[in-house]
Design a protein around this motif. Sequence first.
Motif, short mmCIF file in Angstrom:
data_model
loop_
_atom_site.label_atom_id
_atom_site.label_comp_id
_atom_site.label_asym_id
_atom_site.label_seq_id
_atom_site.Cartn_x
_atom_site.Cartn_y
_atom_site.Cartn_z
N UNK A 88 -28.00 -1.39 41.46
CA UNK A 88 -27.82 -0.07 42.09
C UNK A 88 -28.12 -0.08 43.57
N UNK A 89 -29.01 -0.97 44.03
CA UNK A 89 -29.35 -1.05 45.45
C UNK A 89 -30.39 -0.05 45.90
N UNK A 90 -30.87 0.80 44.99
CA UNK A 90 -31.76 1.87 45.41
C UNK A 90 -33.07 1.93 44.64
N UNK A 91 -33.18 1.20 43.53
CA UNK A 91 -34.40 1.28 42.72
C UNK A 91 -35.50 0.43 43.34
N UNK A 92 -36.70 0.49 42.74
CA UNK A 92 -37.84 -0.26 43.29
C UNK A 92 -37.58 -1.76 43.30
N UNK A 95 -35.14 -2.62 46.00
CA UNK A 95 -35.79 -2.44 47.30
C UNK A 95 -36.72 -3.60 47.61
N UNK A 96 -37.26 -4.24 46.58
CA UNK A 96 -38.15 -5.38 46.78
C UNK A 96 -37.38 -6.69 46.91
N UNK A 97 -36.06 -6.64 46.90
CA UNK A 97 -35.27 -7.86 46.98
C UNK A 97 -35.17 -8.59 45.68
N UNK A 98 -35.27 -7.84 44.56
CA UNK A 98 -35.16 -8.44 43.23
C UNK A 98 -34.01 -7.78 42.46
N UNK A 99 -32.78 -7.89 42.93
CA UNK A 99 -31.67 -7.19 42.28
C UNK A 99 -31.41 -7.65 40.85
N UNK A 100 -31.81 -8.87 40.50
CA UNK A 100 -31.60 -9.33 39.12
C UNK A 100 -32.45 -8.55 38.13
N UNK A 101 -33.46 -7.83 38.61
CA UNK A 101 -34.32 -7.04 37.74
C UNK A 101 -33.92 -5.56 37.70
N UNK A 102 -32.85 -5.20 38.39
CA UNK A 102 -32.39 -3.81 38.41
C UNK A 102 -32.04 -3.36 36.99
N UNK A 103 -32.72 -2.35 36.49
CA UNK A 103 -32.49 -1.89 35.13
C UNK A 103 -31.12 -1.22 34.96
N UNK A 104 -30.55 -0.74 36.02
CA UNK A 104 -29.23 -0.13 35.93
C UNK A 104 -28.11 -1.15 35.88
N UNK A 105 -28.46 -2.44 36.06
CA UNK A 105 -27.45 -3.50 36.05
C UNK A 105 -27.43 -4.25 34.74
N UNK A 106 -28.25 -3.85 33.79
CA UNK A 106 -28.38 -4.59 32.54
C UNK A 106 -28.04 -3.67 31.36
#
Length: 354
Positions: A88-92, A95-106
């Motif tokens: 999403x580019x906007x979650x915590x 924002x921390x530079x961990x896009x693989x952990x974005x819950x909206x991407x899984x």
Amino acid sequence: MRGVVFDGKEVRVVGDLEVREPGPGEVLVGIRAAGLCHSDLSVVDGTIPFPTPVVLGHEGAGVVEAVGPGVTHVAPGDHVALSTLANCGACADCDRGRPTMCRKAIGRPGRPFSRAGTPHTRLFQFASNSSFAERTVVKAVQAVRIPEDIPLTSAALMGCGVLTGVGAVLNRAKVAYGETVVVIGTGGIGLNVIQGARIAGARTIVAVDTNPAKEETALLFGATHFLTSASTDSVRDVLPTGADHVFECVGHTGLVRTAIDLLDRHGQAILLGMTAPTAEASFPPAAMFLDKSILGCRYGSSRPQKDIALYAELYRSGRLLLDELVTATYPVEEFARAVEDAEQGKVARGVLTF
């Protein structure tokens, strides 16, 4: 248009796929090449549970055909490699530079595809990508512009195999100059782990694969030694005290234990192979008391917009091998032959072309 569809029972190459136009923040890409990755086959055999019917493929590259409102970093005509990371580019975590952990991407597959004559019957998109189709719609963040002098058959592999393997070394394990590495399994992911370790400056890189025919390629990518057994005795003949890093790239629970057994003090076992969701591995906890670690790794802990651009430049400078990963190319109509070659270990990576 053509594409590879799994309906829950069988896989077929169809010619009547349709895909919707891109919406806000989306990109329509004409796929030119797509790597056949083990994860695609894991959907078919049930190792990766996924809703059906689904358009397969997740390691692709092509040319931008259209962009939706708000997209400015790519334009029609640009060459792009596609990531599977629809973060999403906007979650915590983003924002921390961990896009693989974005819950909206899984676990939230879209359904942009339909079959001609049945527009209300939507097909799922695998890994937010579905690159086994002549065209696909992805989130803008997934489309990474690449130089046009990189062959698209090679560029496709940056979207999964390279991001996962090289990224696991540089981003997750953070292999340091002069350290020692063991890589169990020298398929597409394993070879990229090997070359990631070479790029990181590892002193010793031991490749392990039961298929002796893979030795030449493993050495080409940077292995200093090749073994056909991951037994403790075999590996410790090369590394008497064990390895700083052991990468399990097969997805076999027994090899998880093997990876731990091969560690030196303060070593790390990095798990990259995909096991069944219910599979369990065992090991003696006492083995971990000398500051050893077991690391999971999703998608090479990558930041695709940054990492793909980096890998493209490493390729152009001759430090990252891509062309050598592509053992064979197949027109999409020969999907079954590509699968057969992959299952028989004949290819490092087979690439479907459109």
